[in-house]
Design an enzyme around this catalytic site. Structure first.
Site, short mmCIF file in Angstrom:
data_model
loop_
_atom_site.label_atom_id
_atom_site.label_comp_id
_atom_site.label_asym_id
_atom_site.label_seq_id
_atom_site.Cartn_x
_atom_site.Cartn_y
_atom_site.Cartn_z
N CYS A 3 -0.47 11.42 0.72
CA CYS A 3 0.28 11.66 -0.51
C CYS A 3 1.78 11.83 -0.24
CB CYS A 3 -0.25 12.89 -1.19
SG CYS A 3 -2.02 13.10 -1.04
N ARG A 29 3.76 4.38 0.34
CA ARG A 29 2.82 5.09 1.21
C ARG A 29 1.39 4.99 0.71
NH1 ARG A 29 5.96 8.54 4.44
NH2 ARG A 29 4.08 9.60 5.10
N TRP A 78 -3.13 10.47 -3.16
CA TRP A 78 -4.12 9.50 -2.65
C TRP A 78 -5.41 10.28 -2.54
CZ3 TRP A 78 -7.53 8.25 1.20
CH2 TRP A 78 -7.75 6.88 1.43
N ASN A 104 0.16 18.02 0.28
CA ASN A 104 -0.28 16.90 1.10
C ASN A 104 -1.20 17.44 2.17
OD1 ASN A 104 1.40 15.23 -0.27
ND2 ASN A 104 2.79 14.81 1.45
N GLY A 105 -2.28 16.72 2.47
CA GLY A 105 -3.16 17.17 3.54
C GLY A 105 -4.53 17.54 3.00
N GLU A 482 -3.56 -8.56 16.78
CA GLU A 482 -2.59 -8.20 15.74
C GLU A 482 -2.62 -9.22 14.60
OE1 GLU A 482 -1.14 -5.75 14.85
OE2 GLU A 482 0.53 -6.41 13.62
N LYS A 486 -3.42 -8.19 10.73
CA LYS A 486 -2.49 -8.48 9.64
C LYS A 486 -3.20 -9.21 8.52
CE LYS A 486 -0.15 -6.43 10.30
NZ LYS A 486 0.44 -5.40 11.09
N GLU A 489 -5.98 -6.98 6.70
CA GLU A 489 -5.58 -5.79 5.94
C GLU A 489 -4.88 -6.12 4.63
OE1 GLU A 489 -2.67 -3.06 7.61
OE2 GLU A 489 -1.74 -4.67 8.73
N HIS A 505 -20.08 -15.84 23.89
CA HIS A 505 -20.93 -14.68 24.13
C HIS A 505 -21.37 -14.00 22.85
CE1 HIS A 505 -20.24 -15.23 28.37
NE2 HIS A 505 -18.95 -15.31 28.12
N LYS A 600 0.74 4.02 4.47
CA LYS A 600 1.69 3.74 5.54
C LYS A 600 1.58 4.71 6.71
CE LYS A 600 5.00 1.39 7.27
NZ LYS A 600 4.51 0.14 7.91
C1 F6R Z 1 -1.18 -2.03 10.36
C2 F6R Z 1 -0.54 -0.73 10.51
C3 F6R Z 1 -1.32 0.35 11.15
C4 F6R Z 1 -0.41 1.27 11.98
C5 F6R Z 1 -1.19 2.48 12.47
C6 F6R Z 1 -0.36 3.37 13.36
O1 F6R Z 1 -0.32 -2.96 9.80
O2 F6R Z 1 0.57 -0.53 10.11
O3 F6R Z 1 -2.36 -0.14 11.93
O4 F6R Z 1 0.11 0.54 13.03
O5 F6R Z 1 -1.65 3.23 11.37
O6 F6R Z 1 0.74 3.87 12.69
P1 F6R Z 1 2.02 4.38 13.45
O7 F6R Z 1 2.61 3.24 14.19
O8 F6R Z 1 2.92 4.91 12.37
O9 F6R Z 1 1.56 5.46 14.39
#
Ligand code: F6R
Length: 605
Positions: A3, A29, A78, A104-105, A482, A486, A489, A505, A600
């Site tokens: 949040c 976020r 959230w 938050n939390g 990666e 991408k 997600e 395999h 985020k």
């Molecule tokens: C994917 C993404 C997440 C972050 C992960 C770690 O696009 O953004 O997988 O990489 O949540 O977050 P940070 O780098 O902020 O520790």
């Protein structure tokens, strides 16, 4: 859980527009409802407004109600405890309407607290936050001051709980009470006002000067004064730090989505890192202490999550091959609870865009307790992982707003390359890193300039497909992870990335007519093998797409990238993958910047 919080108190201000603007800046976020409480000292009035859904809906409701007032608190929620709804949205209010709280939390022991202290209280939401505000009310009715009640509440929360609390008391309409544990909160300092925020980005239009609050601390924030208290209630003082971010960096300008803007910024990010860390004749400048401690280590442990973990996989090869230091990469959520046997002289690197990832912090706290040295590479200066590590270096990527990380990955790989270069015997390496990185920035720009072709590929190959696969070997086996993350997600196409040799395999069983298989091939010594693996999928009907470097390209290949240093190819080959993900999400009509269920910054474990 993910949040956002903002609060404002000033003498001659209207706080509601400031709070709403702050909430808009926090939208990235992830959230599902929003609300605010505003009090007007002059008129002696106040209003609580909450809405399910977007901040724009809340804004409409606020303007229809003519909300006025010079102080207020606001929140994007959230959902964790209880579904997204107006009742569960924050601020939560105590039974007699005196206290308003945003949080938050997660309070892990809220049911126990409810049963022990609030048996006869009627609740209007399913949230742990309402339990917290009712408890404050109860403790004040029992004779405590608001400050003491907040302190008592905090003392009752179990160790696993996380909170950023922002509280208002109707009897002190200009005052905000603040407390935090494992959830970030900053106090922003103005000339005749003060603010509170969970993310500096939300309040950059008001101030660039912030005081960070540490775990267990409490603050009282008035329009012209900020008081800080340690967990035991003793007054403490802390200087504000100045955050050097241009507020316009957090606007998306003419871009339809932040993600595209952030992909476009990647060449600039590399150039910023060059000028900061390789300024003089390309000689690395990263601080003597870091170099000394890393050279003294017999093993490096890279700790990270998600995209940052993928950047760590590249970093490990750089530290091993360039600096000759054995390196392991670990997912933080695993390392935190299954610490492997460590070498005698370990050195830890934490990679984190946000600097707040709870899983990574858990590891940092564990290794701090064991007395090991660490370095955090993060995009957010003064973040928790920044503060708690022995050393910290900024990624200089500028605020990354889209949930899907792009430029932070590029910054993390680049900065790890600079570090490995600083540790290496550079005469033996025969590499001018500054020149190589400049070449890479140009190569990325070339892909970005030609991005429309990737939109077509996304349309023909991925948009209609339920699944997709990325394969590669060697260094490419890291970047395909990666690429897959991408795509899945933000487009919800179920995607796997894996080492091409693993196909036979197991995964080959999933290849059917028209299954998309994308191969990334950058190294001549491995290209033949990957082509063989690709042919195996083609024989089973796959639709393939190849991303290759110039030196191994043939007429049949689809996208040809300029040649760069082999270990640095992920910096270039990740970019078409980011764009394929972006366009697939766009063509599917999805909200690219806000993928469902994600946020985020992941500040709970
Ligand atoms: C994917 C993404 C997440 C972050 C992960 C770690 O696009 O953004 O997988 O990489 O949540 O977050 P940070 O780098 O902020 O520790």
């Amino acid at each position: 859980m993910f949040c956002g919080i903002v609060g404002f108190t000033g003498k001659n201000y209207q706080s509601a527009p400031i709070l709403l603007k702050g909430l808009q800046k926090l939208e990235y976020r992830g959230y599902d409802s929003a609300g605010l409480f505003v009090s007007d000292q002059a008129l002696g009035t106040d209003q609580l407004v909450k809405e399910n859904g977007r901040v724009s809906e809340l804004e409409k409701l606020v303007s229809s109600k003519n909300v006025t007032g010079n102080a207020g608190i606001a929140h994007t929620r959230w959902a964790t405890h209880g579904v997204p709804s107006v009742n569960n949205a924050h601020p939560h209010v105590s039974a007699d309407g005196r206290f308003y709280l945003v949080h938050n939390g997660v309070i892990e022991n809220y049911i126990e607290l409810k049963e022990n202290y609030l048996k006869n209280v009627e609740f209007h939401s399913d949230t742990d936050t309402e339990v917290a505000v009712q408890l404050i009310d109860k403790f004040v009715k029992d004779g405590l001051t608001t400050f003491e009640a907040l302190k008592k509440l905090i003392s009752l929360l179990d160790n696993n709980s996380a909170y950023g609390f922002l509280l208002m008391d109707r009897e002190e309409p200009e005052r905000m009470y603040v407390a935090k544990q494992k959830s970030p909160l900053l106090i922003g300092i103005g000339s005749d006002f003060n603010v509170v925020t969970s993310d500096a980005v939300a309040m950059l239009d008001q101030t660039h000067d912030f005081i960070e609050l540490h775990d267990g601390e409490i603050a009282i924030v008035d329009p012209d004064n900020v008081q800080l208290f340690a967990a035991n209630g003793d007054a403490i003082s802390r200087e504000a730090f100045h955050l050097d971010i241009d507020a316009t960096e957090t606007d998306k300008g003419a871009y339809p989505f932040y993600m595209l803007k952030e992909i476009d910024e990647q060449p600039v990010v590399i150039r910023q890192l060059i000028s900061r860390y390789l300024p003089k004749d390309g000689q690395p400048q990263i601080g003597e202490g870091i170099v000394k401690d890393m050279l003294a280590a017999d093993r490096i442990y890279i700790i990270a999550a998600g995209t940052s973990y993928h950047a760590g996989l590249v970093g490990a090869r750089l530290f091993e091959r360039w600096a000759g230091i054995p390196t392991e990469v670990h997912v933080s959520s695993e390392f935190a609870y299954e610490q492997p046997l460590l070498s005698e002289k370990p050195f830890f690197i934490f990679l984190s865009q946000s600097g707040e990832t709870a899983d990574s912090r858990e590891v940092l706290q564990n290794i701090n307790a064991q007395g090991f040295k660490s370095l955090t590479l993060t995009n957010v200066e003064k973040s928790t992982l920044w503060r708690e590590a022995t050393y910290a270096l900024p990624l200089l990527a500028g605020p990354e707003i889209a949930v899907a990380s792009t430029k932070a990955y590029v910054a993390q790989v680049t900065l790890q390359a600079i570090l490995a270069y600083a540790l290496a015997d550079r005469e033996q390496l025969h590499l001018n890193l500054e020149q190589e990185l400049s070449k890479i920035a140009i190569a990325i720009q070339g892909i970005i300039d030609d991005k429309e072709q990737l939109q077509e590929v996304a349309k023909n190959l991925l948009v209609e497909s339920p699944n997709a696969f990325f394969i590669g070997r060697g260094i490419d086996s890291t970047v395909v992870l990666e690429a897959a993350l991408k795509l899945k997600e933000i487009s919800y196409v179920q995607t796997e990335g894996f080492a091409a040799g693993e196909l036979k395999h197991g995964t080959l069983a999933l290849i059917e007519e028209d299954t998309p298989v994308i191969a990334i091939m950058t190294q001549p010594r491995l290209a033949g093998l990957v082509r063989g693996n690709l042919a195996e999928t083609q024989a089973r009907g796959s639709k393939t797409y190849t991303i290759v470097t110039q030196k191994i390209a043939t007429e049949e290949d689809d996208l040809v990238l300029p040649d760069v240093n082999e270990l640095l190819t992920p910096l270039v080959s990740v970019v078409p993958a980011q764009l394929l993900a972006y366009y697939t999400s766009l063509e599917r009509g999805l909200d690219v910047d806000h993928p469902r269920n994600l946020a985020k910054s992941v500040t709970v474990q």
